[in-house]
Design an enzyme around this catalytic site. Structure first.
Site, mmCIF file in Angstrom:
data_model
loop_
_atom_site.group_PDB
_atom_site.id
_atom_site.type_symbol
_atom_site.label_atom_id
_atom_site.label_comp_id
_atom_site.label_asym_id
_atom_site.label_seq_id
_atom_site.Cartn_x
_atom_site.Cartn_y
_atom_site.Cartn_z
ATOM 1 N N GLU A 46 0.828 -1.202 0.000
ATOM 2 C CA GLU A 46 0.000 0.000 0.000
ATOM 3 C C GLU A 46 0.868 1.260 0.000
ATOM 4 O O GLU A 46 1.796 1.385 0.802
ATOM 5 C CB GLU A 46 -0.882 -0.029 1.253
ATOM 6 C CG GLU A 46 -1.700 1.214 1.492
ATOM 7 C CD GLU A 46 -2.372 1.196 2.862
ATOM 8 O OE1 GLU A 46 -3.343 1.947 3.046
ATOM 9 O OE2 GLU A 46 -1.925 0.417 3.744
ATOM 10 N N LYS A 71 -9.286 2.210 -2.990
ATOM 11 C CA LYS A 71 -9.761 1.825 -1.663
ATOM 12 C C LYS A 71 -11.119 2.466 -1.396
ATOM 13 O O LYS A 71 -11.305 3.665 -1.595
ATOM 14 C CB LYS A 71 -8.748 2.260 -0.601
ATOM 15 C CG LYS A 71 -9.042 1.707 0.785
ATOM 16 C CD LYS A 71 -7.910 2.029 1.747
ATOM 17 C CE LYS A 71 -8.128 1.352 3.101
ATOM 18 N NZ LYS A 71 -7.019 1.651 4.046
ATOM 19 N N CYS A 130 -5.249 -2.927 2.810
ATOM 20 C CA CYS A 130 -5.033 -2.819 4.259
ATOM 21 C C CYS A 130 -6.298 -3.114 5.051
ATOM 22 O O CYS A 130 -6.744 -4.246 5.154
ATOM 23 C CB CYS A 130 -4.453 -1.444 4.591
ATOM 24 S SG CYS A 130 -3.690 -1.377 6.239
#
Length: 522
Positions: free
Chosen positions: A278, A343, A393
């Site tokens: 990430e 995301k 994540c």
């Protein structure tokens, strides 16, 4: 006097204040049930003691039991996520007192959910005049599973340390592909209620032991079932662990060194799938050297590699996203776009600013602390025979969202992704228990979906997890290295992917209805 009788006498002698202190201690010890300690029986025993008090202390009110549940939840969450202090103090620049206050407020909010369970349990116990068995085996486990779901959903949710994660290695693990992590939490509460009943009711002991053994045997039997089957040919993967210090990541003085380190890690060796963590590239394309991304694309084409590059992206309205840019060996046709994943489930205070808390985010000085949310339903990327579905994540905490993605892909495209990929950056939390806790979360996602999960992280845990949730291989934390292996994609849908949390919700509703029906007949 037997051990159970002594325990019963001890609990009956406790004052509310003493019981609350015990609850804080038991909650804190509950952290031992999760990774990296894996002492899952600790969870059952501690929760059983909390449940026992509801039957033993008929003189305590709903408010007193709410306080007891609050203390239990506060001890668990404060001890379990205290690594948040590292991000706030070391990298966020918050004063120690302010950071401790923020953590206290946050964990106090999370503690409201077990508080509600014990208060609601006392309310129904009194209203329905429920006996010990109904309270401990039906009412409290149902409320516990519901509260875990609500904690993982309300205000964007925070399901970290949901009780089901501790049972990734217990006999209950076989229920994961059917009930998901919240359903496992409900079953754990059933076991805790049964243990409490062993203490309280000698006449129930034979039936309780029979039920406990049957439940664990059912879990072990389900563990033997293969809900998904291999798809296509295995692919070679290389998962990069960049080990970039969080204090250097957004420092301009280290910018070119980081870019060189990332490029070298990607191009050192080809593979069917290469992933970097990430925001390994911590800026948008506009701030990169003009030839940087084209060089990576050229490497992908020359070596037949598929790259998953964690970086920051920017749209036409100058809004930032935490993204994965995919680069494949096939040239991008004119007018078409390369693979892109953004995301969608953002971290409060770290990636978006909740209403009224701008002052707190500004105090922490976290880069990219106000990002734009993207849609949940995004496409996987094709890697040879396999479709790979990434998440970033924090997103792999939400198994219901991953299940919905896979279910929707079948409905819209006729086939779901075969491999899951998580790219993360836990450098915010140092070498803390956040790393093994997050690895355990990814293992649960693999078990729920029946698909392998790949993890490429900045500092750990970079790992290859098979479709049964077993870690096949992983890198040492805080090391600059690459993890290579071969991964077989899987096809088919587990019951949890097909129905999400609906199965667990229906079982909780049936249990509560049964408790009500027993009361009516009595």
């Amino acid at each position: 006097m037997s051990v159970t009788n002594r325990l019963s006498v001890f609990l009956q002698a406790l004052s509310v204040r003493s019981a609350c202190l015990l609850a804080v201690l038991l909650g804190a010890l509950n952290v031992l049930a999760f990774a990296p300690f894996f002492i899952w029986p600790m969870q059952i025993v501690s929760l059983a003691l909390m449940f026992s008090l509801l039957s033993l202390r008929s003189d305590w009110t709903k408010k007193q039991f709410a306080l007891l549940g609050f203390c239990f939840g506060f001890g668990l969450m404060f001890a379990g996520v205290s690594w948040l202090l590292i991000a706030m103090i070391r990298y966020g620049g918050m004063p120690v007192i302010a950071a401790a206050f923020a953590l206290t407020v946050f964990t106090a909010y999370l503690a409201l959910f077990p508080a509600a369970v014990l208060a609601a349990g006392r309310y129904l116990q009194q209203r329905w005049h429920s006996n010990d068995a109904v309270l401990l085996l039906l009412i409290l486990p149902s409320f516990w599973g519901i509260s875990e779901f609500l904690r993982g959903t309300l205000l964007t949710g925070f399901p970290w340390l949901s009780f089901g994660y501790a049972h990734q290695i217990s006999p209950l693990s076989g229920f994961a592909p059917v009930l998901g992590v919240y359903g496992l939490g409900g079953l754990a509460a059933v076991m805790a209620g049964a243990m409490a009943l062993l203490v309280l009711r000698r006449d129930w002991r034979r039936r309780v032991w029979f039920g406990l053994i049957a439940l664990m045997l059912a879990g072990l039997t389900l563990r033997q079932l293969a809900w998904t089957t291999p798809h296509g040919n295995p692919i070679s993967v290389r998962l990069v662990q960049t080990n970039i210090d969080q204090g250097e990541k957004f420092d301009e003085a280290f910018f070119h060194r980081i870019l060189q380190q990332v490029e070298t890690a990607i191009t050192v060796q080809p593979a069917d799938l290469i992933a970097i963590p990430e925001t390994a590239i911590p800026v948008t394309a506009a701030y990169l050297p003009p030839e940087y991304l084209p060089r990576l694309q050229s490497f992908a084409q020359q070596t037949s590699s598929h790259l998953f590059v964690g970086m920051v992206t920017e749209d036409e309205q100058a809004r930032y996203s935490n993204s994965i840019v995919g680069m494949s060996p096939e040239p991008v046709l004119s007018g078409s776009k390369s693979y892109h994943y953004d995301k969608h489930h953002l971290v409060p205070f770290g990636e978006f600013v909740p209403w009224g808390f701008r002052w707190l985010v500004d105090m922490m000085h976290i880069p990219l602390g106000d990002q734009v949310r993207m849609g949940l339903l995004q496409n996987p990327m094709q890697v040879k025979d396999q479709k790979v579905m990434p998440n970033i994540c924090y997103e792999d905490l939400f198994g219901d969202e991953i299940a919905l993605q896979l279910r929707t892909q079948v409905q819209q495209q006729g086939e779901a992704a075969h491999i899951l990929l998580n790219v993360s950056n836990l450098a915010w939390y140092g070498d803390s228990i956040a790393i093994p806790q997050h690895l355990q979360i990814s293992q649960m996602r693999a078990m729920e979906t029946g698909r392998p999960m790949l993890r490429s992280t900045n500092t750990g845990a970079t790992a290859i997890i098979d479709e049964r949730g077993q870690v096949q291989t992983k890198l040492a934390t805080l090391s600059l290295a690459s993890l290579s292996g071969s991964v077989q994609g899987m096809t088919g849908l587990t019951p949890y992917v097909r129905f999400g949390d609906a199965i667990a919700a229906v079982l909780a509703a049936i249990a509560l209805f049964a408790a009500w029906l027993i009361r009516r007949r009595a």
